[in-house]
Design a protein around this motif. Sequence first.
Motif, PDB file in Angstrom:
ATOM      1  N   GLY A  55       0.783  -1.221   0.000  1.00  0.00           N
ATOM      2  CA  GLY A  55       0.000   0.000   0.000  1.00  0.00           C
ATOM      3  C   GLY A  55       0.820   1.279   0.000  1.00  0.00           C
ATOM      4  O   GLY A  55       0.277   2.338   0.195  1.00  0.00           O
ATOM      5  N   ILE A  56       2.125   1.189  -0.207  1.00  0.00           N
ATOM      6  CA  ILE A  56       2.950   2.383  -0.291  1.00  0.00           C
ATOM      7  C   ILE A  56       2.652   3.077  -1.608  1.00  0.00           C
ATOM      8  O   ILE A  56       2.662   2.451  -2.650  1.00  0.00           O
ATOM      9  N   LYS A  57       2.381   4.389  -1.527  1.00  0.00           N
ATOM     10  CA  LYS A  57       2.061   5.147  -2.722  1.00  0.00           C
ATOM     11  C   LYS A  57       3.322   5.454  -3.504  1.00  0.00           C
ATOM     12  O   LYS A  57       4.352   5.772  -2.927  1.00  0.00           O
ATOM     13  N   LYS A  58       3.267   5.346  -4.818  1.00  0.00           N
ATOM     14  CA  LYS A  58       4.421   5.628  -5.663  1.00  0.00           C
ATOM     15  C   LYS A  58       4.646   7.136  -5.686  1.00  0.00           C
ATOM     16  O   LYS A  58       3.732   7.904  -5.972  1.00  0.00           O
ATOM     17  N   ARG A  59       5.896   7.536  -5.367  1.00  0.00           N
ATOM     18  CA  ARG A  59       6.223   8.956  -5.365  1.00  0.00           C
ATOM     19  C   ARG A  59       6.924   9.325  -6.655  1.00  0.00           C
ATOM     20  O   ARG A  59       7.791   8.605  -7.118  1.00  0.00           O
ATOM     21  N   LYS A  60       6.532  10.483  -7.187  1.00  0.00           N
ATOM     22  CA  LYS A  60       7.200  10.980  -8.380  1.00  0.00           C
ATOM     23  C   LYS A  60       8.422  11.774  -7.935  1.00  0.00           C
ATOM     24  O   LYS A  60       8.368  12.519  -6.958  1.00  0.00           O
ATOM     25  N   LEU A  61       9.528  11.597  -8.649  1.00  0.00           N
ATOM     26  CA  LEU A  61      10.750  12.302  -8.301  1.00  0.00           C
ATOM     27  C   LEU A  61      10.636  13.774  -8.681  1.00  0.00           C
ATOM     28  O   LEU A  61       9.991  14.119  -9.673  1.00  0.00           O
ATOM     29  N   THR A  62      11.292  14.626  -7.898  1.00  0.00           N
ATOM     30  CA  THR A  62      11.287  16.055  -8.214  1.00  0.00           C
ATOM     31  C   THR A  62      12.259  16.310  -9.362  1.00  0.00           C
ATOM     32  O   THR A  62      13.102  15.468  -9.683  1.00  0.00           O
ATOM     33  N   GLU A  63      12.151  17.494  -9.959  1.00  0.00           N
ATOM     34  CA  GLU A  63      13.050  17.848 -11.064  1.00  0.00           C
ATOM     35  C   GLU A  63      14.505  17.852 -10.608  1.00  0.00           C
ATOM     36  O   GLU A  63      15.395  17.436 -11.334  1.00  0.00           O
ATOM     37  N   ALA A  88      21.050   7.772  -2.546  1.00  0.00           N
ATOM     38  CA  ALA A  88      19.692   7.675  -2.008  1.00  0.00           C
ATOM     39  C   ALA A  88      19.530   8.590  -0.793  1.00  0.00           C
ATOM     40  O   ALA A  88      18.537   9.321  -0.697  1.00  0.00           O
ATOM     41  N   SER A  89      20.509   8.573   0.115  1.00  0.00           N
ATOM     42  CA  SER A  89      20.385   9.431   1.303  1.00  0.00           C
ATOM     43  C   SER A  89      20.504  10.905   0.919  1.00  0.00           C
ATOM     44  O   SER A  89      19.828  11.758   1.486  1.00  0.00           O
ATOM     45  N   GLU A  90      21.338  11.203  -0.067  1.00  0.00           N
ATOM     46  CA  GLU A  90      21.497  12.579  -0.535  1.00  0.00           C
ATOM     47  C   GLU A  90      20.199  13.115  -1.139  1.00  0.00           C
ATOM     48  O   GLU A  90      19.869  14.280  -0.986  1.00  0.00           O
ATOM     49  N   LEU A  91      19.453  12.239  -1.815  1.00  0.00           N
ATOM     50  CA  LEU A  91      18.220  12.644  -2.483  1.00  0.00           C
ATOM     51  C   LEU A  91      16.975  12.443  -1.629  1.00  0.00           C
ATOM     52  O   LEU A  91      15.876  12.831  -2.022  1.00  0.00           O
ATOM     53  N   GLY A  92      17.143  11.771  -0.483  1.00  0.00           N
ATOM     54  CA  GLY A  92      15.981  11.489   0.369  1.00  0.00           C
ATOM     55  C   GLY A  92      15.104  10.399  -0.208  1.00  0.00           C
ATOM     56  O   GLY A  92      13.880  10.432  -0.080  1.00  0.00           O
ATOM     57  N   LEU A  93      15.717   9.432  -0.869  1.00  0.00           N
ATOM     58  CA  LEU A  93      14.974   8.327  -1.478  1.00  0.00           C
ATOM     59  C   LEU A  93      15.429   7.006  -0.868  1.00  0.00           C
ATOM     60  O   LEU A  93      16.436   6.953  -0.169  1.00  0.00           O
ATOM     61  N   GLU A  94      14.703   5.960  -1.158  1.00  0.00           N
ATOM     62  CA  GLU A  94      15.119   4.615  -0.764  1.00  0.00           C
ATOM     63  C   GLU A  94      16.166   4.142  -1.766  1.00  0.00           C
ATOM     64  O   GLU A  94      16.066   4.456  -2.960  1.00  0.00           O
ATOM     65  N   PRO A  95      17.154   3.352  -1.328  1.00  0.00           N
ATOM     66  CA  PRO A  95      18.145   2.820  -2.267  1.00  0.00           C
ATOM     67  C   PRO A  95      17.502   2.036  -3.409  1.00  0.00           C
ATOM     68  O   PRO A  95      17.964   2.085  -4.548  1.00  0.00           O
TER      69      PRO A  95
END
Length: 152
Positions: A55-63, A88-95
């Motif tokens: 149920g995790i919502k898919k996030r769109k990446l920022t520009e 991933a940590s630099e961008l605030g995303l999951e690896p």
Amino acid sequence: MTITMNGQENMLHFSPLYADAYTTTTTTTQQGESKPRRRRKKSKGGEGGGSGGGGIKKRKLTEDQVTLLEGYFGNEHKLESERKDRLASELGLEPRQVAVWFQNRRARWRNKKLEEEYSVLKKEQESTLFEKCRLESEVLKLKEQLSEAEKE
């Protein structure tokens, strides 16, 4: 239920435990051996996500994220584990998101490369065909000149 296609008999079995998630197909070849196959039904809506996230919502990446990822991709098309984690940590995303982005980007890159190669080959083929036609017409003219010379 039995379905016959291309000389093969296909049995459809429905499990009550996974009735809404899976369809199991058993393919029986002409030699009589059966091969079970499982296919996941395409989910409607966004639940489940397909990545085991539940149920995790898919996030769109920022520009900015895409720009940074593109910059890294321009330098290197594959990621080492440490670099993936750092990025991933630099961008605030999951690896995993970074890894999937790189996989998808490599696929688009390969497709673009194939399209460019196809375009070059198509131009070369057209040029070769044009040259072939020119040479064939030249051969015909030379044959006509030869037959006229033989008559004289």
